[in-house]
Design an enzyme around this catalytic site. Structure first.
Site, PDB file in Angstrom:
ATOM      1  N   LYS A 133      12.791 -26.833 -10.774  1.00 48.04           N
ATOM      2  CA  LYS A 133      11.861 -27.368 -11.707  1.00 48.04           C
ATOM      3  C   LYS A 133      10.911 -26.722 -11.966  1.00 48.04           C
ATOM      4  O   LYS A 133      10.409 -26.740 -13.436  1.00 48.04           O
ATOM      5  CB  LYS A 133      11.370 -28.818 -11.204  1.00 48.04           C
ATOM      6  CG  LYS A 133      11.992 -30.252 -11.573  1.00 48.04           C
ATOM      7  CD  LYS A 133      13.155 -30.624 -12.425  1.00 48.04           C
ATOM      8  CE  LYS A 133      14.385 -29.784 -12.739  1.00 48.04           C
ATOM      9  NZ  LYS A 133      15.619 -30.283 -12.657  1.00 48.04           N
TER      10      LYS A 133
ATOM     11  N   TRP B 257      21.884 -22.640 -30.272  1.00 47.02           N
ATOM     12  CA  TRP B 257      21.386 -21.737 -29.062  1.00 47.02           C
ATOM     13  C   TRP B 257      22.012 -20.673 -28.918  1.00 47.02           C
ATOM     14  O   TRP B 257      23.355 -20.384 -28.791  1.00 47.02           O
ATOM     15  CB  TRP B 257      21.734 -22.726 -27.691  1.00 47.02           C
ATOM     16  CG  TRP B 257      21.263 -22.003 -26.400  1.00 47.02           C
ATOM     17  CD1 TRP B 257      20.016 -22.081 -25.731  1.00 47.02           C
ATOM     18  CD2 TRP B 257      22.047 -21.203 -25.544  1.00 47.02           C
ATOM     19  NE1 TRP B 257      20.156 -21.624 -24.530  1.00 47.02           N
ATOM     20  CE2 TRP B 257      21.257 -20.930 -24.362  1.00 47.02           C
ATOM     21  CE3 TRP B 257      23.296 -20.673 -25.534  1.00 47.02           C
ATOM     22  CZ2 TRP B 257      21.357 -20.118 -23.423  1.00 47.02           C
ATOM     23  CZ3 TRP B 257      23.722 -19.847 -24.406  1.00 47.02           C
ATOM     24  CH2 TRP B 257      22.876 -19.514 -23.418  1.00 47.02           C
TER      25      TRP B 257
ATOM     26  N   LYS C 257      20.055 -28.123 -22.856  1.00 47.65           N
ATOM     27  CA  LYS C 257      20.471 -29.186 -21.872  1.00 47.65           C
ATOM     28  C   LYS C 257      22.064 -29.315 -21.702  1.00 47.65           C
ATOM     29  O   LYS C 257      22.488 -29.315 -20.439  1.00 47.65           O
ATOM     30  CB  LYS C 257      20.126 -30.664 -22.539  1.00 47.65           C
ATOM     31  CG  LYS C 257      20.255 -31.679 -21.549  1.00 47.65           C
ATOM     32  CD  LYS C 257      19.299 -32.685 -21.555  1.00 47.65           C
ATOM     33  CE  LYS C 257      19.154 -33.634 -20.335  1.00 47.65           C
ATOM     34  NZ  LYS C 257      18.435 -32.860 -19.393  1.00 47.65           N
TER      35      LYS C 257
ATOM     36  N   ARG D 117      20.172 -29.752 -27.269  1.00 52.10           N
ATOM     37  CA  ARG D 117      21.445 -28.855 -27.157  1.00 52.10           C
ATOM     38  C   ARG D 117      20.974 -27.340 -27.382  1.00 52.10           C
ATOM     39  O   ARG D 117      21.836 -26.486 -27.376  1.00 52.10           O
ATOM     40  CB  ARG D 117      22.366 -29.555 -27.919  1.00 52.10           C
ATOM     41  CG  ARG D 117      22.855 -30.905 -27.682  1.00 52.10           C
ATOM     42  CD  ARG D 117      23.903 -31.278 -28.635  1.00 52.10           C
ATOM     43  NE  ARG D 117      25.160 -30.499 -28.191  1.00 52.10           N
ATOM     44  CZ  ARG D 117      26.127 -30.699 -27.276  1.00 52.10           C
ATOM     45  NH1 ARG D 117      25.876 -31.668 -26.650  1.00 52.10           N
ATOM     46  NH2 ARG D 117      27.192 -30.017 -27.127  1.00 52.10           N
TER      47      ARG D 117
ATOM     48  N   ASN E 106      29.867 -25.129 -32.957  1.00 49.49           N
ATOM     49  CA  ASN E 106      29.349 -24.799 -31.674  1.00 49.49           C
ATOM     50  C   ASN E 106      30.359 -24.319 -30.894  1.00 49.49           C
ATOM     51  O   ASN E 106      31.690 -24.864 -30.886  1.00 49.49           O
ATOM     52  CB  ASN E 106      29.034 -26.320 -31.046  1.00 49.49           C
ATOM     53  CG  ASN E 106      28.601 -26.285 -29.695  1.00 49.49           C
ATOM     54  OD1 ASN E 106      28.284 -25.312 -29.012  1.00 49.49           O
ATOM     55  ND2 ASN E 106      28.705 -27.692 -29.192  1.00 49.49           N
ATOM     56  N   GLY E 107      30.151 -23.422 -29.805  1.00 49.20           N
ATOM     57  CA  GLY E 107      31.463 -22.816 -29.240  1.00 49.20           C
ATOM     58  C   GLY E 107      31.446 -21.299 -29.292  1.00 49.20           C
ATOM     59  O   GLY E 107      30.234 -20.808 -29.784  1.00 49.20           O
TER      60      GLY E 107
ATOM     61  N   GLU F 228      11.558 -23.454 -14.308  1.00 49.64           N
ATOM     62  CA  GLU F 228      12.105 -23.745 -15.822  1.00 49.64           C
ATOM     63  C   GLU F 228      11.109 -24.265 -16.794  1.00 49.64           C
ATOM     64  O   GLU F 228      10.994 -23.926 -17.964  1.00 49.64           O
ATOM     65  CB  GLU F 228      13.463 -24.712 -15.887  1.00 49.64           C
ATOM     66  CG  GLU F 228      13.447 -26.054 -15.412  1.00 49.64           C
ATOM     67  CD  GLU F 228      14.768 -26.780 -15.565  1.00 49.64           C
ATOM     68  OE1 GLU F 228      15.607 -26.423 -16.382  1.00 49.64           O
ATOM     69  OE2 GLU F 228      14.936 -27.522 -14.592  1.00 49.64           O
TER      70      GLU F 228
ATOM     71  N   HIS G  20      13.624 -14.635   8.090  1.00 52.82           N
ATOM     72  CA  HIS G  20      14.555 -13.616   7.913  1.00 52.82           C
ATOM     73  C   HIS G  20      14.480 -12.500   6.749  1.00 52.82           C
ATOM     74  O   HIS G  20      15.356 -12.126   6.259  1.00 52.82           O
ATOM     75  CB  HIS G  20      15.843 -14.376   8.036  1.00 52.82           C
ATOM     76  CG  HIS G  20      16.106 -15.100   9.232  1.00 52.82           C
ATOM     77  ND1 HIS G  20      16.275 -14.451  10.574  1.00 52.82           N
ATOM     78  CD2 HIS G  20      16.150 -16.427   9.346  1.00 52.82           C
ATOM     79  CE1 HIS G  20      16.407 -15.596  11.416  1.00 52.82           C
ATOM     80  NE2 HIS G  20      16.166 -16.465  10.920  1.00 52.82           N
TER      81      HIS G  20
ATOM     82  N   GLU H 231      15.585 -27.675  -5.596  1.00 55.55           N
ATOM     83  CA  GLU H 231      15.550 -28.537  -6.819  1.00 55.55           C
ATOM     84  C   GLU H 231      14.125 -28.318  -7.171  1.00 55.55           C
ATOM     85  O   GLU H 231      13.915 -28.181  -8.523  1.00 55.55           O
ATOM     86  CB  GLU H 231      16.036 -30.043  -6.603  1.00 55.55           C
ATOM     87  CG  GLU H 231      15.660 -30.831  -7.856  1.00 55.55           C
ATOM     88  CD  GLU H 231      16.480 -30.392  -9.036  1.00 55.55           C
ATOM     89  OE1 GLU H 231      17.108 -29.597  -9.148  1.00 55.55           O
ATOM     90  OE2 GLU H 231      15.962 -31.018  -9.893  1.00 55.55           O
TER      91      GLU H 231
ATOM     92  N   CYS I 150      24.138 -25.902 -28.912  1.00 59.70           N
ATOM     93  CA  CYS I 150      24.155 -26.100 -30.454  1.00 59.70           C
ATOM     94  C   CYS I 150      24.416 -27.520 -30.444  1.00 59.70           C
ATOM     95  O   CYS I 150      25.335 -28.154 -30.110  1.00 59.70           O
ATOM     96  CB  CYS I 150      25.046 -25.108 -30.900  1.00 59.70           C
ATOM     97  SG  CYS I 150      24.975 -23.408 -30.620  1.00 59.70           S
TER      98      CYS I 150
END
Ligand code: F6R
Length: 594
Positions: free
Chosen positions: A471, A71, A589, A27, A97-98, A474, A490, A467, A2
């Protein structure tokens, strides 16, 4: 998560709030809204992106206001759940925010006292609590309301008849932007860069009061002095500079980022330029804590540090470490967090600090919460990263880890000299990858047709497989898994067929021979293979369907060139699939909730 903005000054607040929100969207971006105070409070909010709100919001008159980009945690994205939230009489508006962990009890209590709460959010209790406690002094009412609240918060409060904004924080970031005849409150620096670069970082427990001409900070009920800082980032740093997406711009910035992060100490050949070691030889073991992409940087750090320093390194997912009962004693802990605000990282950092463990943070954000917890900070010099997918900050973290390892007194001086010389070449090597986009775009076009992909790597490039997969998934929404190449047989072999491509990272190191064997095993199961290999390798082209060439570099630096190629592969694949590259669905983010 947020983004929050508050403005008070002489200009109309609406366009400033909306512009600042557009800079804060990384955010959270599932809904947004603003409240402006003129003769009364005008609120406009919806489950849309800021760009749409800019187009459709009616004019709201007034030179003081607040804004929020969300968010969702409590309640789906909807106009009702979007912020700002108001009290019963629409005299008080709040952005938050929180997470308020005791909101259900507070909600029941407020409802039984006659308050009418209309959203599903935890945040809405705050304006109602302020309404309940208001007796002519807004700061006191905010303080009394927050005394009832458990959890984390950054809040900004606006009230009719009070020519000020009141802000408070606990375990969520909040800054004050100091202007001339106007002031700002925001979650983060990029929100205010178009207006000022003078910043005050609020601390937990502070109540900040801003008026048009002044800033007052009350901490523990009395006035406190908080230093004003000048930030070096500029508003150009948070613009696309002609690129179609922030992610592409940020990928292309990486040669500059490597140079800046290395800094004078590493780049200068002048023996007079020296810096004391970051790691001294009293360090006998290391714990690295991080999440997501930063965790992958930590895994590479383990390979580098163990190889060069010969000291054991344990790398833990910070989100898992948090829930361990026993704190594992370590001589020193390194937290890696580009934002410096990731709740999963901050919580164990605080615990380690309490246990007297020496903590160092590698972060990209000056003044972030992590820098205030750690004993020592190493700044990466990536500049603000707006694209939600971390790219340049990841490479900057790797460079910081190389530098950290090379600063250790025990490293053989001949090896150090050789590696520093190679490090200086790295920006040019990365530039070569960036100049090779045609090949990568071809592979991306090919990849974009598939629904499932494996990435495989070995040794220091195993984390690059993780990584690369992160990438791709997402931003393109293709299901991708990163695997140590030796592990495919395996279990995951059961999934291999002609519809499941495998991306193989082929490094010219001691894993080379066995990697070629793994590729042959994959080909025997009919999976198409794309290799990322260096431009000297003459064998690989015979074994695989497509090759992305990268320049040959020393093996400990191969993760850098390989990751840049895979960032571009993910970017172009997502572009072919028409995805929202800078703002992928459901993500944000800065992850400030557990
Ligand atoms: C992926 C990504 C995330 C972050 C993670 C940790 O592209 O950006 O996985 O790496 O949320 O964030 P920081 O580094 O800010 O702690």
């Amino acid at each position: 998560m947020c983004g929050i903005i508050g403005y008070i000054g002489s200009r109309q607040a609406q366009s400033i709030l909306l512009n600042s929100l557009s800079r804060l969207e990384y955010r959270g971006y599932d809904s947004c809204g603003i409240a402006v105070c003129g003769s009364g409070i005008g609120v406009y909010k919806d489950a849309v992106r800021v760009e749409m709100l800019q187009k459709v919001s009616p004019p709201l008159d007034g030179s003081v206001g607040i804004g929020h980009t969300r968010w969702a945690t409590h309640g789906e994205p909807s106009p009702m759940n979007a912020h700002p939230h108001c009290d019963c009489n629409s005299k008080i508006a709040v952005v938050h925010n929180g997470i308020i962990s005791n909101y259900q009890r507070l909600r029941q209590q407020l409802t039984s006292e006659g308050h009418n709460l209309v959203s599903e959010t935890d945040s809405e209790v705050i304006p109602h609590l302020i309404e309940k406690y208001y007796e002519g002094n807004l700061e006191k009412a905010v303080e009394a309301a927050l005394d009832e609240v458990e959890g984390s918060y950054a809040v900004v409060v606006l009230m009719v008849g009070e020519p000020k904004l009141v802000a408070a924080k606990k375990d969520a970031p909040l800054i004050i932007g100091v202007g001339d005849g106007e002031n700002f409150i925001a979650s983060d620096v990029p929100a205010i860069l178009d207006y000022t670069n003078r910043v005050i970082y609020l601390e937990d427990g502070d109540i900040g009061v801003i008026t048009k001409d002044g800033v007052t900070i009350l901490g523990n009920k009395t006035g406190v002095d908080r230093k004003e800082h000048t930030v070096l980032w500029s508003s150009q740093d948070v613009q696309k500079a002609g690129y179609e997406h922030f992610m592409l711009k940020e990928i292309h910035e990486q040669p500059r980022v490597i140079r800046d992060t290395l800094g004078e100490y590493m780049l200068s050949t002048d023996p007079g330029v020296e810096r004391g070691p970051i790691l001294d030889d009293s360090v006998e073991d290391l714990l690295i804590l991080a999440c997501g992409t930063s965790y992958h940087a930590g895994l590479i750090g383990k390979y580098v540090i163990e190889e060069l320093l010969g000291i054991p390194v344990r790398v833990e997912l910070a989100s898992e470490f948090n829930h361990r009962d026993r704190t594992i004693a370590s001589m020193m802990a390194i937290a890696i967090t580009q934002s410096g605000e990731t709740a999963d990282v901050l919580i164990p950092m605080k615990k380690l600090r309490q246990a007297q463990t020496r903590t160092l943070v590698i972060t990209n954000v000056p003044g972030s919460t992590a820098t205030r917890i750690a004993n020592q900070t190493v700044y990466t010099k990536a500049g603000p990263e707006v694209g939600v997918a971390a790219t340049k900050t990841f490479v900057a973290q790797l460079v910081a880890l190389y530098e950290l390892a090379l600063s250790y007194p025990g490293v053989n001086p001949r090896i150090r000299e050789h590696l520093i010389a190679e490090l200086r070449q790295l920006p040019a090597k990365v530039q070569q990858v960036l100049d090779n986009t045609h090949q990568i775009e071809n592979c991306a076009r090919y990849l974009s047709r598939y629904d499932n992909v494996f990435f495989i790597g070995r040794g220091i490039n195993f984390p690059i497989a993780l990584e690369g997969a992160l990438k791709l998934k997402e931003i393109s929404y293709i299901h991708a898994e990163g695997y140590a190449a030796g592990e495919l047989k395996h279990g995951p072999f059961a999934l291999l067929d002609r519809d499941t491509p495998v991306i193989a990272i082929v490094a010219h190191d001691n894993t080379y021979g066995v990697m070629l064997t793994n590729i042959k095993e994959v080909k025997a199961r009919k999976s198409p293979v794309i290799a990322v290999a260096d431009d000297v390798d003459e064998v690989i082209g015979e074994l695989v369907d497509l090759v992305i060439r990268v320049p040959r570099v020393g093996s400990i630096f191969s993760p850098v060139v390989n990751t840049v190629a895979l960032q571009l592969l993910a970017y172009h694949t997502a572009r072919h699939r028409g995805c929202s590259i800078d703002f992928p669905r459901n993500l944000a983010k800065s992850v400030t909730v557990e």
